[in-house]
Design a protein around this motif. Structure first.
Motif: not given
Length: 254
Positions: A1-5, A30-35, A40-46, A202-204
């Motif tokens: 998930m670290e590509s430029l796109a 409202l938008l950021q967490l569901p995104a 693909g992030l697990p809830f706690s990390i997201a 954890q933090i992504e």
């Protein structure tokens, strides 16, 4: 998930979410967490990653609001002294409980906030300070403690609660209430929640650069629009955001 796109997608999501959050006084989750969950992030990390990014919403909004808002230090102390312990408590509880029913209740209540504000056209249009005494500060602070616990545990919409409480209980107008919310909740409450969650989970970190840039720019532009356009636009934005957040939480709970 670290590509430029991918980073560009994260930036756009963060910018839009935080622009409207800075304009309405909350609701970036409202938008950021569901995104983040969808990507693909697990809830706690997201949750922890979103909290870190939300701190930069506060920084971006603060950079604009400090130019025009004169802060009352009594408000500052009450919001921080009562709210921060609640945030820390909520952040330690959330990773150990099932939050489905809490989300449903919060969704219904948030939706009710929007309807309440909409049905009172003059609410928050002028500054009319109230409850400026010790009992008023204590009662107002205890409610802020409860909202802080929600902020630490459930990410969507709790800033909106602070905004309306400052308007309804303390008599602030919407524009000033949003300034307090974005500066104190955005920076200090979210910073405390991010620290508590980061220590537990954890933090992504690879996703944060795009989220941070989007939060900074969106927060600054949203705060600018709130200041320039005034209370009427802020009130309408608040009402739209509370309805959307409330409906999203209700749907998510099922």
């Amino acid at each position: 998930m670290e590509s430029l796109a991918s980073q560009f997608i994260l930036f756009i999501i963060s910018f839009i979410a935080n622009l409207f959050s800075a304009l309405a006084g909350g609701g970036a989750g409202l938008l950021q967490l569901p995104a983040l969950l969808f990507l693909g992030l697990p809830f706690s990390i997201a949750l922890a990653t979103h909290k870190v990014a939300s701190v930069f919403l506060g920084i971006g909004a603060t950079a604009r609001h400090v130019k025009s808002a004169s802060l009352n230090w009594t408000f500052v102390l009450v919001i921080l002294a009562f709210g921060l312990p609640g945030v820390w408590l909520g952040a330690h509880i959330i990773l150990h409980i099932e939050d489905r029913y809490a989300q449903l209740a919060l969704g219904v209540l948030t939706l009710g906030l929007g309807v309440y504000s909409w049905r009172k056209p003059e609410l928050g249009q002028t500054l009319n300070l109230s409850h400026q005494n010790l009992p008023g500060w204590v009662i107002g602070g205890l409610v802020l403690f409860f909202i802080g616990a929600l902020n630490g545990s459930l990410t969507s919409g709790t800033g909106l609660f602070v905004t309306l409480w400052l308007v309804r209980w303390f008599g602030l107008d919407y524009k000033l209430a949003v300034a307090y919310t974005l500066i104190l909740v955005g920076l200090f409450w979210n910073g405390t929640g991010a620290l508590a969650l980061g220590l537990q989970g954890q933090i992504e970190w690879g996703w944060l650069p795009a989220l941070i840039v989007g939060s900074l720019l969106g927060g600054y532009l949203g705060a600018h629009l709130a200041i320039v356009k005034g209370n009427r636009l802020v009130k309408r934005s608040f009402e739209i955001m509370t309805v959307l957040v409330g409906l999203a939480l209700i749907v998510k709970s099922f």
